[in-house]
Design a protein around this motif. Sequence first.
Motif, short mmCIF file in Angstrom:
data_model
loop_
_atom_site.label_atom_id
_atom_site.label_comp_id
_atom_site.label_asym_id
_atom_site.label_seq_id
_atom_site.Cartn_x
_atom_site.Cartn_y
_atom_site.Cartn_z
N MET A 1 0.82 -1.20 0.00
CA MET A 1 0.00 0.00 0.00
C MET A 1 0.86 1.26 0.00
O MET A 1 0.52 2.22 -0.64
N MET A 2 1.96 1.23 0.75
CA MET A 2 2.81 2.40 0.83
C MET A 2 3.37 2.76 -0.56
O MET A 2 3.46 3.93 -0.90
N THR A 3 3.69 1.76 -1.37
CA THR A 3 4.19 2.00 -2.72
C THR A 3 3.14 2.71 -3.56
O THR A 3 3.46 3.63 -4.32
N ILE A 4 1.89 2.31 -3.40
CA ILE A 4 0.81 2.96 -4.15
C ILE A 4 0.62 4.40 -3.67
O ILE A 4 0.43 5.31 -4.48
N ALA A 5 0.68 4.61 -2.36
CA ALA A 5 0.56 5.97 -1.82
C ALA A 5 1.67 6.86 -2.37
O ALA A 5 1.42 8.02 -2.74
N LEU A 6 2.86 6.34 -2.45
CA LEU A 6 3.98 7.12 -3.00
C LEU A 6 3.78 7.39 -4.49
O LEU A 6 4.11 8.46 -4.99
N SER A 7 3.22 6.43 -5.22
CA SER A 7 2.93 6.63 -6.64
C SER A 7 1.87 7.71 -6.83
O SER A 7 1.98 8.55 -7.73
N ILE A 8 0.86 7.70 -5.99
CA ILE A 8 -0.18 8.74 -6.04
C ILE A 8 0.44 10.11 -5.80
O ILE A 8 0.07 11.10 -6.43
N SER A 9 1.39 10.17 -4.88
CA SER A 9 2.05 11.44 -4.56
C SER A 9 2.83 12.03 -5.73
O SER A 9 3.14 13.21 -5.74
N ARG A 10 3.14 11.22 -6.72
CA ARG A 10 3.88 11.71 -7.90
C ARG A 10 2.96 12.26 -8.98
O ARG A 10 3.44 12.73 -10.01
N LEU A 11 1.66 12.20 -8.76
CA LEU A 11 0.72 12.74 -9.74
C LEU A 11 0.85 14.26 -9.79
O LEU A 11 1.29 14.89 -8.84
N PRO A 12 0.43 14.87 -10.90
CA PRO A 12 0.57 16.33 -11.03
C PRO A 12 -0.30 17.08 -10.02
O PRO A 12 -1.39 16.64 -9.67
N PHE A 13 0.23 18.22 -9.54
CA PHE A 13 -0.49 19.02 -8.56
C PHE A 13 -1.72 19.70 -9.14
O PHE A 13 -2.50 20.30 -8.40
N THR A 14 -1.92 19.60 -10.44
CA THR A 14 -3.11 20.18 -11.07
C THR A 14 -4.32 19.25 -10.94
O THR A 14 -5.43 19.63 -11.26
N MET A 15 -4.09 18.04 -10.46
CA MET A 15 -5.18 17.07 -10.30
C MET A 15 -6.13 17.56 -9.21
O MET A 15 -5.71 18.03 -8.16
N ARG A 16 -7.43 17.45 -9.45
CA ARG A 16 -8.44 17.91 -8.50
C ARG A 16 -9.29 16.78 -7.93
O ARG A 16 -9.99 16.97 -6.96
N SER A 17 -9.23 15.59 -8.53
CA SER A 17 -10.07 14.48 -8.11
C SER A 17 -9.24 13.21 -7.96
O SER A 17 -8.39 12.91 -8.79
N LEU A 18 -9.50 12.47 -6.87
CA LEU A 18 -8.80 11.21 -6.63
C LEU A 18 -9.83 10.15 -6.26
O LEU A 18 -10.58 10.31 -5.30
N LYS A 19 -9.87 9.08 -7.04
CA LYS A 19 -10.77 7.96 -6.79
C LYS A 19 -9.93 6.69 -6.81
O LYS A 19 -9.32 6.36 -7.82
N VAL A 20 -9.89 5.99 -5.67
CA VAL A 20 -9.10 4.76 -5.56
C VAL A 20 -10.06 3.62 -5.24
O VAL A 20 -10.75 3.65 -4.23
#
Length: 101
Positions: A1-20
């Motif tokens: 899970m931590m690897t996925i959280a770190l991958s999410i953190s690399r997404l662009p800061f312009t992103m406004r919506s997150l659905k997991v």
Amino acid sequence: MMTIALSISRLPFTMRSLKVIGLVFCLADISALNPFLLAQLSIIKVAICQPNAVLHLLQRCPSLSSLTIRVHANRPKKQPIWPSFTHTRSLCIVCAHKLCI
């Protein structure tokens, strides 16, 4: 899970919506997410396994207008999940355990 959280953190800061879908976040996973990314999100749909993770998420996401969470937690029936809050316009809670209220 931590690897996925770190991958999410690399997404662009312009992103406004997150659905997991299909993953359950705990407090450590939310803490691992990039605070700059979280500050920009206005819509979040996630599953959590610890009720206090919701508070942490709300504190780190001041721009939220909609939060949908699935709670996967075992807790006593009368124990409160969190105090009231005011910075979201829409909140949906789906309990995955019969003790959730």
